[in-house]
Design a protein around this motif. Structure first.
Motif, mmCIF file in Angstrom:
data_model
loop_
_atom_site.group_PDB
_atom_site.id
_atom_site.type_symbol
_atom_site.label_atom_id
_atom_site.label_comp_id
_atom_site.label_asym_id
_atom_site.label_seq_id
_atom_site.Cartn_x
_atom_site.Cartn_y
_atom_site.Cartn_z
ATOM 1 N N UNK A 1 0.845 -1.204 0.000
ATOM 2 C CA UNK A 1 0.000 0.000 0.000
ATOM 3 C C UNK A 1 0.875 1.247 0.000
ATOM 4 N N UNK A 2 1.890 1.239 0.859
ATOM 5 C CA UNK A 2 2.779 2.402 0.943
ATOM 6 C C UNK A 2 3.435 2.665 -0.415
ATOM 7 N N UNK A 3 3.959 1.585 -1.002
ATOM 8 C CA UNK A 3 4.694 1.754 -2.265
ATOM 9 C C UNK A 3 3.751 2.158 -3.402
ATOM 10 N N UNK A 4 2.603 1.484 -3.472
ATOM 11 C CA UNK A 4 1.693 1.780 -4.594
ATOM 12 C C UNK A 4 1.118 3.188 -4.488
ATOM 13 N N UNK A 5 0.726 3.560 -3.275
ATOM 14 C CA UNK A 5 0.186 4.917 -3.121
ATOM 15 C C UNK A 5 1.286 5.935 -3.411
ATOM 16 N N UNK A 6 2.479 5.648 -2.897
ATOM 17 C CA UNK A 6 3.598 6.564 -3.145
ATOM 18 C C UNK A 6 3.899 6.694 -4.627
ATOM 19 N N UNK A 7 3.989 5.538 -5.314
ATOM 20 C CA UNK A 7 4.325 5.573 -6.742
ATOM 21 C C UNK A 7 3.221 6.266 -7.536
ATOM 22 N N UNK A 8 1.956 6.035 -7.127
ATOM 23 C CA UNK A 8 0.838 6.663 -7.838
ATOM 24 C C UNK A 8 0.888 8.177 -7.658
ATOM 25 N N UNK A 9 1.068 8.599 -6.406
ATOM 26 C CA UNK A 9 1.103 10.045 -6.151
ATOM 27 C C UNK A 9 2.246 10.697 -6.911
ATOM 28 N N UNK A 10 3.428 10.074 -6.813
ATOM 29 C CA UNK A 10 4.588 10.676 -7.473
ATOM 30 C C UNK A 10 4.358 10.741 -8.989
ATOM 31 N N UNK A 11 3.841 9.647 -9.562
ATOM 32 C CA UNK A 11 3.604 9.632 -11.011
ATOM 33 C C UNK A 11 2.614 10.724 -11.404
ATOM 34 N N UNK A 12 1.512 10.819 -10.642
ATOM 35 C CA UNK A 12 0.472 11.783 -11.019
ATOM 36 C C UNK A 12 0.980 13.219 -10.843
#
Lengths: 362, 276
Positions: free
Chosen positions: B74-85
């Motif tokens: 969850x931490x990684x996916x949310x982080x990667x999603x936020x950073x990408x967006x």
């Protein structure tokens, strides 16, 4: 409100030039219509006045201020777009007040302005609705409201009526014109519809191929078109053109069509130079009369191809001089297809143009 | 039978094999996850557990530390999603709206990055992060995944931005809004569906990402969900299908929740091009 001066303005897209030395001077409070076929540069010119397109050459002045490099938000002009460009996620009220909020106006001032605008445009019941819940005419009105609420120096209209049906279009035409009479704000209006131009404008600017063909009041342009393009563009149905040659002998001038039919031309001074000049005469559909004849021998006989009755007037298409001549008579004329008719031009009302450069000769 | 009903029945008839193919693995997973270990390896196989049990879930969660893996993912996916967006939105705006030198080259460059398989780059990336002392850092994985998903996110967001009429921003400028205000108050609210769809795709990509997570996170405590599930199969002498299926089932839940919560935007986003 303010005057707008466009001086020697040019526009390039890359190496392609789309506007050539355009000069228009718009008085303050004037309603000027830019008209021309699509691609003539009229919208580009309007967008340059709005600040949405850069100016490649020349100067644009709003009042006394040079606005070439002023950003759109600092120009204090309001624009009504062809697509209305209402903010879909805001209600009508929010749409109208957006400009005032951007200028940090007080809530009291906003309230007063909203009330005033909704009264002028009859938007009272619609204020809580979203643009998608409105009809075309209502959207148009909201777009107008958004423009007038801030009392700008000038209104710019970019084909605002072209998405409406014919009936609503003529209604909104009157409404916009009435609004201008009431507010008196300098307005520039772009359209490709010559009827809109004729009915709404104080002055019309006819454009073609990035150049201004002629500027003048609707009646001036209608009565004295400077060239064949303007003559053919304004007026409905469009003007008829017949190619041929001028023959001048003293004070006597005749126009001879390619079919060797002769028409007496009103002579004037300097006609001498025009002898043997290849020319085109332009004659409006309203300046032609048709008389049914039995005989085929008549020199000026034509054959009716199509008849359109509008109830009050008759529009006929006649095969005459190897081309289609459109005739509009202001009464009910009972003609039928293939009928032989004598075609008479009112030569006093005819316009004469040089066949080569299209410039007016008479 | 009305023609409409008939058409519906024919459509359902034609689609039902596909429905079976899609649902069968999911049902098998669920049924296995609810079956006790003792019941799985029996000669007379039944489709459904005789006594449904939740002990597999409890065991995966407590003994195999799957809760930790879920939290990591969850931490990684949310982080990667936020950073990408966060990076993709301005980049996509530039691609969709601004005219600058090398715009086409930039578009093509983004496309080309998508043609290289991440696997090819993994050893290089590992060495880079080792050099930076960031192996085993979840933030490093966030950065690496974002870098891979960014191009797709930019393309997808930009193609949505292209559908928003330019006049809306122009109207805002003429109404007195600066470029940034017009972007925030007019443009961005209209683009939320597109951004939501992009975020969803990025999240799913990141959630399912295996190779980078396996390479960069060497520590058991920092395993992500796909890696943890893979390790359930390989570490023992027997394959504990009941535990694997329980873990897999749990892994689908966060994605399902996120999908359901932004489904409204998703449908609007995907259908917008057709409706306009």
């Amino acid at each position: 409100m303010s005057s707008i001066n466009v001086m020697d303005v040019a526009k390039f897209y890359g190496s392609q030039q789309v506007l050539f030395d355009v000069n228009v001077s718009i008085e303050h409070g004037e309603f000027v219509v830019l008209v021309g076929p699509s691609g003539c540069g009229k919208s580009t010119l309007l967008r340059m006045i709005a600040g949405l397109e850069s100016v490649s050459g020349g100067e644009i002045l709003l009042g006394d201020e040079l606005i070439n490099d002023v950003s759109p938000q600092k120009r204090d002009v309001a624009m009504v777009f062809q697509t209305y460009a209402l903010y879909p996620h805001m209600t009508v009220e929010e749409n109208i007040l957006f400009a005032l909020k951007m200028r940090n106006q007080s809530p009291q001032r906003c309230e007063v302005a909203l009330k005033e605008v909704s009264e002028i445009l009859g938007l009272g019941d619609l204020l809580d609705r979203y643009p998608k819940q409105l009809s075309g005419g209502q959207r148009q009105r909201v777009a107008m409201g958004r423009a007038i609420v801030r009392n700008p120096q000038a209104f710019l209209f970019d084909e605002p009526l072209s998405n409406l049906d014919a009936k609503l279009r003529s209604h909104m035409r009157t409404e916009i014109r009435g609004l201008h009479q009431r507010l008196g704000t300098t307005s520039v209006y772009v359209t490709h519809d010559q009827v809109e131009a004729m009915t709404m404008a104080d002055r019309i600017v006819v454009m073609n191929g990035g150049r201004i063909e002629q500027i003048g009041t609707p009646i001036e342009l209608y009565d004295n078109p400077a060239n064949k393009f303007v003559a053919g563009f304004l007026g409905s149905p469009t003007m008829n053109f017949v190619d041929g040659e001028l023959r001048v002998d003293g004070n006597d001038a005749i126009f001879v069509s390619h079919q060797e039919k002769k028409f007496q031309v009103g002579a004037h001074a300097n006609m001498g130079d025009l002898d043997k000049r290849r020319a085109t005469i332009g004659i409006r559909p309203q300046s032609i009369t048709l008389t049914p004849v039995d005989s085929q021998d008549d020199e000026l006989v034509g054959h009716v191809r199509v008849v359109e009755q509008t109830g009050s007037e008759t529009i006929s298409v006649v095969d005459f001089l190897d081309s289609e001549i459109i005739v509009q008579s202001p009464r009910r004329q009972l003609l039928h297809p293939d009928q032989a008719v004598r075609v008479e031009f009112d030569m006093a009302a005819a316009h004469m143009f040089d066949a080569q450069n299209g410039l007016r000769l008479n | 039978m009305s023609p409409k009903l008939k058409r519906s029945l024919i459509c359902w008839g034609l689609l039902s094999p596909i429905v079976v193919v899609i649902l069968f693995p999911y049902l098998t997973m669920l049924s296995t996850a609810l079956t006790a270990k003792s019941e799985i390896f029996v000669f007379e196989k039944s489709w459904f557990p005789k006594v449904p049990t939740l002990e597999n879930f409890a065991m995966v969660w407590t003994e195999r530390g799957f809760g930790r893996a879920l939290a990591n993912s969850l931490y990684i996916s949310i982080g990667a999603t936020l950073l990408s967006v966060i990076v993709a939105v301005p980049a996509a705006y530039a691609m969709s709206r601004l005219h600058f030198k090398g715009r086409n080259a930039y578009r093509i460059y983004l496309l080309i990055t998508q043609m290289i398989s991440p696997i090819v780059l993994i050893i290089g990336l590992f060495r880079l992060f080792a050099f930076l002392g960031m192996v085993n850092s979840m933030n490093a994985l966030i950065a690496a995944q974002s870098a891979f998903f960014m191009a797709f996110a930019i393309w997808m967001t930009a193609s949505y931005f292209d559908t928003v009429p330019k006049e809306l921003e122009e109207a805002a400028w003429l109404d007195g809004a600066g470029k940034f205000t017009a972007f925030m108050r007019v443009f961005l609210p209209l683009c939320l569906p597109g951004i939501a769809v992009t975020a969803l795709f990025t999240f799913i990509n990141s959630w399912n990402e295996y190779a980078l997570a396996l390479t960069l996170l060497r520590d058991n405590a920092s395993h992500t969900v796909p890696v943890a599930i893979a390790f359930l199969t390989g570490t023992l002498y027997e394959i504990e299908w009941n535990l694997i299926m329980a873990a897999t089932f749990m892994a689908t839940i966060p994605v399902a929740i996120i999908f359901a919560s932004i489904q409204r935007y998703l449908i609007r986003g995907l259908s917008l091009g057709g409706v306009k």
